[in-house]
Scaffold this motif. Sequence first.
Motif, short mmCIF file in Angstrom:
data_model
loop_
_atom_site.label_atom_id
_atom_site.label_comp_id
_atom_site.label_asym_id
_atom_site.label_seq_id
_atom_site.Cartn_x
_atom_site.Cartn_y
_atom_site.Cartn_z
N ALA A 126 -28.20 45.98 1.27
CA ALA A 126 -27.66 44.70 1.99
C ALA A 126 -28.72 43.38 2.66
N TYR A 130 -28.10 39.31 1.39
CA TYR A 130 -28.09 38.29 2.65
C TYR A 130 -28.64 37.07 1.55
N ASP A 218 -22.32 42.01 9.55
CA ASP A 218 -21.55 43.50 7.99
C ASP A 218 -23.31 43.19 7.91
N VAL A 219 -24.33 42.42 7.41
CA VAL A 219 -25.16 42.60 6.40
C VAL A 219 -25.79 43.68 7.74
N ALA A 222 -24.49 46.98 8.93
CA ALA A 222 -24.67 47.38 7.20
C ALA A 222 -26.03 48.60 7.28
N LEU A 223 -27.42 47.85 7.75
CA LEU A 223 -28.26 47.54 7.60
C LEU A 223 -28.61 49.01 8.19
#
Length: 237
Positions: A126, A130, A218-219, A222-223
């Motif tokens: 993730a 980025y 989203d990043v 997801a993390l």
Amino acid sequence: MADAPGPCGEAELETRLRELAAARYHDRHPFNQRMHRGELSPGELRTWVANRFYYQCNIPVKDALVLAKLPLPAQRRSWVRRIQDHDGADGQEGGIERWLRLGEAVGLDRQDLLAHRHLLPGVRLAVDGYVNFCRNGNALEAVASSLTELCAPSIMLTRLETFPVHYPWIDTAGLSYFRNRIPQGRRDGSEALSWVKQWAVSSEQQHQALAALSFKCDVLWALLDSVQGAASRQGAP
């Protein structure tokens, strides 16, 4: 056939960006909500701190990539403060050092943090995604992706209020990262928003800005998905 909608004005664009950030920011993630209700175990908190540290370490790398895309000296002079906020400057500690002290306050070893010994594959994916997004995208996309800063001061305030109540075993001196990010986030979010509104004048550019912010949300989500999955398993650090 109806014409495609034209670009919106600056005020409407700001509203759309703020609404997107508020709706998609990771303060809504179940892991963060459990954190703020005081429901995390020490091991779960350590898993989060250890993995979030990889993100913290890559923020100045990301910002250096953004810096190289900015065309004006005044813009570069302003943006470089973000790198200094994390790396430190003129003998002053930065956010990376403050996060290391948070790690020590929750019981993690500094050298383990620096070596990323607890890093989860999903978190690496993730965060690296980025960084690469900001490397490969244009200046508008890279700056717009930082607009999660519009929500950051609120989550930092929440942590300053809830950690001493729910996690009294954590030395409050280790919470200085959260305290320092409140004014920095307000400054950075306001600046980035101003630039995005100036630059995103066409429908395509406005779509790029909104998509970039959505990707950044989203990043962060997801993390936390990766952290939540690992923290629920036995053997979390």
